[in-house]
Write a protein that holds these residues in place. Structure first.
Motif: not given
Length: 197
Positions: A73-101
Motif C-alpha cells: 500500500a501507499l499511504i498518500l500524504l501530499a501532492e505537488d503542483e504537477t499532480g505527483t503524489v507522495y506517501g508512506l510505503i506499506g505502513s503508517c509508520d514514519e520510519t517507512a520509505l516514502v514513495g512517489f507516483v
C-alpha cells in the motif's frame, strides 16, 4: 515480499495490518491506497509547507481519484503542483520509505523515511524536479522562512540520511493500473479461493 503473501485491499477493507515478518510462509500485506494528511490541513505548518516545499494536502481527495494500485500500500500524504503524489510505503509508520507516483505513472522512492522527505521539501528548492528527472538533490538553502518551518517541524538538515534519496534506490513497491491487474499476480484476502478455505 514473499510469493505466498495475501493482499489486504485497503480501498475495500476497513482495517490496516502492519507488515508482518517477510520470512513467514504466508503473510498479509496491505495493498492499494489510503489517504492520511501529512499535517492538519489549514494549519500554519501546512501553509508554510505549501509555500516553501510545494506540497499540498490531498485529504480532500478519495483513493479513487488516483488511477493506480500500489503493492504494498501507499499511504498518500501530499501532492505537488504537477499532480505527483507522495506517501508512506506499506505502513503508517514514519520510519517507512516514502514513495512517489507522477501523473505519467513514473514511480519510485522519494526518501528513506518521513523526516528525510520533509527535510528535502523544506531545505532543497527544486527537489521535485530533481526527483522526477533522476538528478542529484540540490544543495540545501537556509533562508529565514525555511528555518522557521524547520523549527516548527523540529527538522535539522544535519540529520539527513545520506544515500537514501529517490531515484538511487529501488522503489519499494510495485505499481499496477488497477486492483484487477494486481490480482493477476497476487491473491487477495477477499478472493473466492481464499473464502473457500
Amino acid at each position: 515480499m514473499n510469493e505466498h503473501a495475501l493482499l489486504i485491499d485497503l480501498e475495500q477493507q476497513a482495517f490496516f495490518a502492519a507488515l508482518p515478518d517477510p520470512e513467514e510462509e504466508q503473510s498479509l500485506v496491505p495493498a492499494g491506497k489510503m489517504i492520511a494528511p501529512l499535517m492538519k490541513p489549514g494549519s500554519g505548518e501546512a501553509r508554510l509547507l505549501e509555500e516553501i516545499g510545494g506540497l499540498y494536502s490531498c485529504d480532500d481527495r478519495s483513493p479513487g481519484d488516483f488511477p493506480f494500485y500500489p503493492v504494498p500500500a501507499l499511504i498518500l500524504l501530499a501532492e505537488d503542483e504537477t499532480g505527483t503524489v507522495y506517501g508512506l510505503i506499506g505502513s503508517c509508520d514514519e520510519t517507512a520509505l516514502v514513495g512517489f507516483v507522477t501523473l505519467e505513472g513514473v514511480f519510485g522512492q522519494a526518501a528513506g523515511n518521513l523526516a528525510d522527505f520533509l527535510r528535502m521539501a523544506v531545505f532543497c528548492p527544486g527537489w521535485q524536479w530533481a526527483l522526477r528527472e533522476g538528478l542529484p538533490l540540490p544543495g540545501p538553502v537556509f533562508s529565514p522562512e525555511r528555518q522557521q518551518l524547520a523549527s516548527l517541524l523540529s527538522l535539522h538538515w544535519e540529520e539527513m540520511t545520506a544515500g537514501r534519496l529517490g531515484w538511487r534506490e529501488p522503489p519499494g513497491f510495485q505499481l499496477y493500473v488497477s486492483r484487477q491487474q494486481a490480482a493477476e499476480q497476487w491473491r487477495f484476502t477477499d478472493d473466492d479461493f481464499w473464502k473457500r478455505g
